[in-house]
Write a protein that holds these residues in place. Sequence first.
Motif, PDB file in Angstrom:
ATOM      1  N   GLY A   1      50.707  -1.336   4.957  1.00 21.76           N
ATOM      2  CA  GLY A   1      50.173  -1.431   3.608  1.00 21.76           C
ATOM      3  C   GLY A   1      48.766  -0.862   3.503  1.00 21.76           C
ATOM      4  O   GLY A   1      48.430  -0.197   2.513  1.00 21.76           O
TER       5      GLY A   1
ATOM      6  N   GLN B   1      48.952   2.819   3.376  1.00 19.30           N
ATOM      7  CA  GLN B   1      49.434   3.265   2.066  1.00 19.30           C
ATOM      8  C   GLN B   1      48.318   3.202   1.021  1.00 19.30           C
ATOM      9  O   GLN B   1      48.236   4.073   0.135  1.00 19.30           O
ATOM     10  CB  GLN B   1      50.619   2.410   1.615  1.00 19.30           C
ATOM     11  CG  GLN B   1      51.880   2.637   2.415  1.00 19.30           C
ATOM     12  CD  GLN B   1      53.116   2.264   1.617  1.00 19.30           C
ATOM     13  OE1 GLN B   1      53.536   2.979   0.722  1.00 19.30           O
ATOM     14  NE2 GLN B   1      53.699   1.120   1.947  1.00 19.30           N
ATOM     15  N   ILE B   2      47.463   2.195   1.100  1.00 17.17           N
ATOM     16  CA  ILE B   2      46.339   2.100   0.175  1.00 17.17           C
ATOM     17  C   ILE B   2      45.349   3.236   0.416  1.00 17.17           C
ATOM     18  O   ILE B   2      44.822   3.840  -0.535  1.00 17.17           O
ATOM     19  CB  ILE B   2      45.648   0.728   0.299  1.00 17.17           C
ATOM     20  CG1 ILE B   2      46.569  -0.367  -0.254  1.00 17.17           C
ATOM     21  CG2 ILE B   2      44.311   0.711  -0.429  1.00 17.17           C
ATOM     22  CD1 ILE B   2      46.031  -1.768  -0.096  1.00 17.17           C
TER      23      ILE B   2
ATOM     24  N   TYR C   1      46.782   6.249  -1.062  1.00 17.50           N
ATOM     25  CA  TYR C   1      46.715   6.195  -2.522  1.00 17.50           C
ATOM     26  C   TYR C   1      45.365   6.690  -3.021  1.00 17.50           C
ATOM     27  O   TYR C   1      45.289   7.555  -3.905  1.00 17.50           O
ATOM     28  CB  TYR C   1      46.978   4.772  -3.001  1.00 17.50           C
ATOM     29  CG  TYR C   1      46.657   4.552  -4.461  1.00 17.50           C
ATOM     30  CD1 TYR C   1      47.523   4.991  -5.452  1.00 17.50           C
ATOM     31  CD2 TYR C   1      45.470   3.921  -4.838  1.00 17.50           C
ATOM     32  CE1 TYR C   1      47.217   4.801  -6.799  1.00 17.50           C
ATOM     33  CE2 TYR C   1      45.161   3.735  -6.171  1.00 17.50           C
ATOM     34  CZ  TYR C   1      46.042   4.174  -7.145  1.00 17.50           C
ATOM     35  OH  TYR C   1      45.725   3.995  -8.472  1.00 17.50           O
TER      36      TYR C   1
ATOM     37  N   LYS D   1      43.794   0.992 -10.199  1.00 19.19           N
ATOM     38  CA  LYS D   1      42.900   0.990  -9.040  1.00 19.19           C
ATOM     39  C   LYS D   1      42.384  -0.413  -8.736  1.00 19.19           C
ATOM     40  O   LYS D   1      42.359  -0.836  -7.571  1.00 19.19           O
ATOM     41  CB  LYS D   1      41.726   1.938  -9.287  1.00 19.19           C
ATOM     42  CG  LYS D   1      42.094   3.409  -9.247  1.00 19.19           C
ATOM     43  CD  LYS D   1      40.864   4.278  -9.416  1.00 19.19           C
ATOM     44  CE  LYS D   1      41.222   5.758  -9.300  1.00 19.19           C
ATOM     45  NZ  LYS D   1      40.027   6.619  -9.450  1.00 19.19           N
TER      46      LYS D   1
ATOM     47  N   VAL E   1      45.135  -2.495  -7.164  1.00 21.81           N
ATOM     48  CA  VAL E   1      45.307  -2.159  -5.748  1.00 21.81           C
ATOM     49  C   VAL E   1      44.204  -2.793  -4.909  1.00 21.81           C
ATOM     50  O   VAL E   1      44.470  -3.368  -3.841  1.00 21.81           O
ATOM     51  CB  VAL E   1      45.331  -0.629  -5.560  1.00 21.81           C
ATOM     52  CG1 VAL E   1      45.302  -0.276  -4.075  1.00 21.81           C
ATOM     53  CG2 VAL E   1      46.564  -0.027  -6.216  1.00 21.81           C
TER      54      VAL E   1
ATOM     55  N   ASN F   1      53.496  -3.686   0.141  1.00 26.09           N
ATOM     56  CA  ASN F   1      54.076  -2.396   0.512  1.00 26.09           C
ATOM     57  C   ASN F   1      54.999  -1.848  -0.567  1.00 26.09           C
ATOM     58  O   ASN F   1      55.070  -0.629  -0.778  1.00 26.09           O
ATOM     59  CB  ASN F   1      54.829  -2.529   1.840  1.00 26.09           C
ATOM     60  CG  ASN F   1      53.908  -2.465   3.036  1.00 26.09           C
ATOM     61  OD1 ASN F   1      53.505  -1.400   3.471  1.00 26.09           O
ATOM     62  ND2 ASN F   1      53.572  -3.622   3.579  1.00 26.09           N
TER      63      ASN F   1
ATOM     64  N   MET G   1      52.716  -0.303  -3.229  1.00 28.02           N
ATOM     65  CA  MET G   1      52.034   0.921  -2.800  1.00 28.02           C
ATOM     66  C   MET G   1      53.014   2.066  -2.575  1.00 28.02           C
ATOM     67  O   MET G   1      52.701   3.229  -2.876  1.00 28.02           O
ATOM     68  CB  MET G   1      51.238   0.653  -1.517  1.00 28.02           C
ATOM     69  CG  MET G   1      50.105  -0.347  -1.693  1.00 28.02           C
ATOM     70  SD  MET G   1      49.098  -0.069  -3.167  1.00 28.02           S
ATOM     71  CE  MET G   1      48.585   1.630  -2.941  1.00 28.02           C
ATOM     72  N   SER G   2      54.193   1.776  -2.063  1.00 33.08           N
ATOM     73  CA  SER G   2      55.179   2.842  -1.894  1.00 33.08           C
ATOM     74  C   SER G   2      55.614   3.390  -3.247  1.00 33.08           C
ATOM     75  O   SER G   2      55.886   4.586  -3.398  1.00 33.08           O
ATOM     76  CB  SER G   2      56.395   2.325  -1.118  1.00 33.08           C
ATOM     77  OG  SER G   2      57.061   1.300  -1.843  1.00 33.08           O
TER      78      SER G   2
ATOM     79  N   ASN H   1      52.578   5.600  -4.505  1.00 29.93           N
ATOM     80  CA  ASN H   1      52.483   6.845  -3.747  1.00 29.93           C
ATOM     81  C   ASN H   1      53.689   7.752  -3.970  1.00 29.93           C
ATOM     82  O   ASN H   1      53.575   8.968  -3.860  1.00 29.93           O
ATOM     83  CB  ASN H   1      52.324   6.546  -2.254  1.00 29.93           C
ATOM     84  CG  ASN H   1      50.974   5.937  -1.927  1.00 29.93           C
ATOM     85  OD1 ASN H   1      49.979   6.228  -2.582  1.00 29.93           O
ATOM     86  ND2 ASN H   1      50.933   5.079  -0.929  1.00 29.93           N
TER      87      ASN H   1
END
Length: 317
Positions: free
Chosen positions: A26, A29-30, A33, A45, A48, A244, A247-248, A251
């Motif tokens: 995760g 992924q951040i 991003y 933003k 997140v 996750n 974020m997935s 992205n």
Amino acid sequence: MVTELDATYGVWLVSLFVETFLYGIGFLQIYRYFASVPKDRAFIKFTVLGILFLETVQIIFFFYSSYDRFVNRFGEPQLNLIWADSLQLLAAYLGAFVVQIYFAHRIHRLTQGRSKFSISAFGLYIIFALAFVSIVAGVVQTATSYHLRSYLKLDQTKAITTVQAASALACDLLITIYLCLFLRRQKGEFMRTNSLMDSLIHDAINRGTLTAVSSGLNMALFLALPNTFWFFLGLAPNSKLYMNSMMSTLNGREARRAKLDSSDKDWNSIPMATIPTVVPTTGDTDSKMGQGSIRATVNFGTNPGGHSSHSLVATAV
């Protein structure tokens, strides 16, 4: 005695390993991003960043609790709950709640403009209600556990824990079903749009299944195996799966947009010289436009509901 350790601190360590692994994914992924989507809206933003803060707090205090048990109090009976246990549990519930509200907001944007008393609006109200029931039950469960101060007394929280896990499970399933039904209705005559809808549906199912299975596993193991830590296998990684999944999704927008842009370029790159010239006949009402003129309107990549493919990529996910 070995069996007791396997069912308690053995499961604790396995859950900590799985949770740490998911947190690392995760976090990457951040980073991806913020590196690839610098112009995203402030609301997303801050959401997140909020998720990153909550999940970081959660895993820090899970490590703290583990260190306190296995190092500072090594060899002592350790059935009591400490403040770090309650704090990391509360952070996990808050993180899951933020992600659920995020997806509910996405659905709201998809269905905005529809009647407040439609079936779509009613389903959205249920999603928000389930999310709030889940977080309220989570806060009550955390406070009750801290008051009991013992893992041996967790059975007394069975009712509120069941409400929390069941409402989270129902919320995840309803979000998944809602997205699948809506996206399925957006299919039309264009293969490119249909392919995009199938991809979004596939992602929605995967996202909802992981978090729903985690919540269901937590509830089932807590009820079936009391006085053990087997329920940690569903509880510990739950908020990291939410992290996750969100974020997935964020992205994944860029990859789909790039694919759509590539398709648009292929469409726009058709040599105009290959298109037959239309020669108007005498008396044609459009003859004033001159010989060889072409009039055409192309509605490419727009679904029946009026959403363009690009807008669905930006909103549905």
